[in-house]
Design a protein around this motif. Structure first.
Motif: not given
Length: 366
Positions: A287-312
């Motif tokens: 959800e965050v990826w899509q909102s950021v790609a569309e320029g709709r995110a005003a604030l993104v908050v994430l955990e400092e050591d967060y990473w996650e391998p994904v496939r589109v």
């Protein structure tokens, strides 16, 4: 080998387009034994891969190929794996190379493009929460730039500001009673105004949270005559910092920086709760990826050591295993870079703070 402050101007220079190919060699490193024994071998293999790809790339001219091999060799010679942090980045393009050490792990990659792979640097800059520290005494004001555990004097930004040596000895006059107070002396007040003016220029060029440290009397005069120092998130009364070392200043400001970091976490979570209440919250990496790609995110908050391998897949992010074909190991850093590019604010919070939101969430503009 750079481990220096990542300023917006430095990042902008690194992100400007280069003539193809701009080569990025990115690898995780280790701070201690026995894990660091693998780092030299991994580095040799990645650089060898980059050189092999250069030889096979028909879009690269012979002159550029020879130059890039030379740039890569020079970069490797500058690498200091004895004092490694958590990541190593080598950038090489025709006529230039840079080596960066980062306190943030990265996925291993060799990338050819028209720009360097800077998303890891951008994410590191955002996670480090940069700040300014101004120290003031009766005769000297110094500026320091901090980011995470690092602190360095910013001597190239119009600081330090000092009383001119040809002015009367104010401290001597105070001892014999010629002036009522060091900080009430007009010459000292003039120098403090100069420091405040220089600080205003720095804050305009690069806004950051500001901490002001100094004797209580100096802080009181700055509060009275200054403008830039009024924006400080904290004032720390402490004497003896006129010519203090970086280590002393770091210790003096540590408590205030920690308190501010805790306030930022509380404020960020409050904004997420408010967004949830008005159905303007995106949660989870997809959800965050899509909102950021569309320029709709005003604030993104994430955990400092967060990473996650994904496939589109079908325009959605699907969890995957690292190392599999078409898997994006650094999507979280891509999200951070894209969010900043679109004017969003990015805040990092400690691990576990966003367990209910999938470790990453965004407040939406609409």
């Amino acid at each position: 080998m750079h481990s220096a402050e990542l300023t917006p101007s430095v990042l902008a220079e690194l992100r400007r387009p280069r003539r193809y190919p701009a080569v990025s060699v990115v690898m995780p490193t280790h701070r201690s034994e026995p894990d660091n024994a693998q780092d030299p071998v991994r580095l040799r293999n990645l650089v060898a891969e980059a050189k092999s790809r250069l030889q096979a790339d028909e879009a690269v001219s012979r002159a550029d190929r020879l130059d890039l091999v030379h740039q890569l060799d020079r970069a490797v010679a500058e690498v200091d794996l004895v004092h490694a942090e958590d990541a190593l980045l080598i950038f090489a393009a025709p006529g230039e190379h840079q080596v960066w050490s980062l306190p943030r792990s990265v996925p291993e990659r060799v990338v050819f493009s028209e720009t360097f792979l800077t998303r890891n640097l951008v994410a590191t800059h955002a996670a480090a929460a940069p700040y300014w520290v101004l120290t003031v005494s009766a005769e000297r004001a110094a500026l320091f730039g901090g980011a995470g555990p690092r602190l360095a004097e910013a001597a190239e930004r119009g600081f330090p500001v000092e009383l001119r040596p040809d002015l009367p000895d104010v401290e001597r006059k105070e001892r014999i009673g010629d002036v009522p107070s060091t900080f009430r002396d007009e010459q000292t007040r003039h120098y403090l105004r100069e420091a405040d003016t220089a600080l205003a220029a720095v804050l305009e060029a690069e806004p950051r949270p500001l901490y002001v440290l100094g004797e209580a009397a100096a802080l009181a005069v700055l509060e009275e005559i200054g403008t830039a120092t009024k924006t400080a998130v904290a004032q720390v009364p402490r004497g003896g910092l006129g010519r203090a070392s970086v280590a002393v200043v770091r210790e003096a400001v540590a408590g205030a920086v920690k308190e501010q970091a805790a306030r930022v976490v509380v404020q960020a979570k409050e904004r997420l709760d408010q967004a949830l209440g008005v159905k303007a919250l995106a949660a989870g990496i997809d959800e965050v990826w899509q909102s950021v790609a569309e320029g709709r995110a005003a604030l993104v908050v994430l955990e400092e050591d967060y990473w996650e391998p994904v496939r589109v897949t079908d325009n959605h992010l699907v969890p995957a295993s690292a190392g599999e074909p078409d898997v994006r190991d650094d999507m979280v850093d891509e999200i951070v870079e894209r969010a900043l590019d679109t004017g969003a604010q990015v805040e990092f919070v400690p691990t576990g703070e966003l367990a209910g939101q999938g470790r990453i969430a965004a407040v939406l503009r609409y």
